[in-house]
Design an enzyme around this catalytic site. Structure first.
Site, PDB file in Angstrom:
ATOM      1  N   LYS A 160       5.326  37.379 -13.143  1.00  0.00           N
ATOM      2  CA  LYS A 160       6.187  37.677 -12.723  1.00  0.00           C
ATOM      3  C   LYS A 160       7.364  35.880 -13.900  1.00  0.00           C
ATOM      4  CE  LYS A 160       7.287  39.553  -9.570  1.00  0.00           C
ATOM      5  NZ  LYS A 160       8.207  40.905  -9.397  1.00  0.00           N
ATOM      6  N   TYR A 206       0.071  39.151 -11.515  1.00  0.00           N
ATOM      7  CA  TYR A 206       0.861  38.813 -10.937  1.00  0.00           C
ATOM      8  C   TYR A 206       1.454  38.312 -11.360  1.00  0.00           C
ATOM      9  CZ  TYR A 206       4.254  38.905  -6.879  1.00  0.00           C
ATOM     10  OH  TYR A 206       5.061  39.186  -6.122  1.00  0.00           O
TER      11      TYR A 206
END
Ligand code: NAP
Length: 237
Positions: free
Chosen positions: A164, A160
């Site tokens: 990002k 994750y």
């Protein structure tokens, strides 16, 4: 109503749903992008807004959504790349991360954003003042995650956080390609919101989290581009 047209991906629930609601309150025609037709329809009924089926990992569905927007509106003024997925801890620990997991997260959070943005760019280029907003996370900030007394320190979710961080660089590269045009491309962190992505563990509502994306989606001509913002202001990369 203004005559602005917006598309928000992953808008059938959570922060995306609230972004559509808040853009609508500003008189903008905000289209709900939803990968599931039925969930999109339900959100459309609840918000009284149009919807389009759009799975960011499916280029055919993205191309069809672009064609539909062109037929309906002829252009796009605002694109909010909001759809996102994560893996629950401890699966995100680097040593527990398989390349399969990494690919699955990148398909949505990274490749999906590029697929959607490139499909929508011809329509965005027809706007007098296009705005692209990429829904990132404070967990993309190397400065923030490396602050030892920060609550972000233990959240060491490699798929994750790195997806990002890639999204932040993607934001900057699009902003550079569009440099010198009226278009602006920025990334934001909504804050830790109560939504399904974290099983309702957040501190603020999705409506509060939606505000920064809405602000960046409605920037004036003198607003920033190629930057990263939270609700409190600029964030470090
Ligand atoms: P959420 O309630 O789980 O909503 C995620 C949305 O993305 C849903 O509409 C989901 O659709 C959609 N989605 C997932 N994969 C998709 C795909 N392949 N194509 C199209 N749509 C897809 O989570 P959220 O908190 O609102 O998250 C929105 C964004 O904010 C994400 O990018 C997330 O990373 C970011 N964010 C959230 C927080 C937070 O605290 N909540 C903090 C920082 C950043 P389905 O309903 O079909 O699954």
């Amino acid at each position: 109503m203004t005559d602005k047209i917006a598309l928000v991906t992953g808008a059938n629930k959570g922060i995306g749903f609230e972004i559509v609601r808040q853009l609508g309150e500003r008189g903008i025609t905000a289209v709900i992008g939803a990968r599931d037709e039925l969930r999109g329809k339900e959100a459309a009924r609840e918000l009284g807004r149009p919807h389009v089926q759009l799975d960011v990992t499916d280029p055919d569905s993205v191309a069809a959504a672009a064609r539909w927007i062109e037929t309906e509106y002829g252009r796009l003024d605002i694109l909010v790349n909001n759809a996102g997925v994560t893996v629950a801890p401890p699966l995100g620990l680097p040593s527990a991360t398989t390349t399969g997991t990494l690919r699955r997260i990148y398909e949505t959070n990274v490749f999906g954003v590029v697929t959607v943005t490139n499909a929508m760019l011809p329509l965005l280029r027809r706007s007098p003042a296009a705005r692209i907003v990429n829904q990132s996370s404070e967990l993309a900030s190397m400065t923030r995650v490396m602050t030892e007394d920060s609550p972000l320190w233990p959240l060491n979710n490699m798929p994750y956080n790195s997806s990002k961080a890639a999204l932040n660089m993607i934001t900057v590269t699009y902003a550079k390609e569009l440099w010198g045009t009226p278009a602006k491309v920025n990334a934001c962190d909504p804050g830790y919101c109560v939504t399904d992505i974290n099983n309702g563990m957040g501190y603020i509502t999705a409506a509060e989290g939606a505000r920064i994306a809405v602000r960046l989606a409605t920037l004036d001509a003198d607003g920033p581009t190629a930057q990263f913002f939270g609700n409190e202001g600029p964030l470090p990369w």
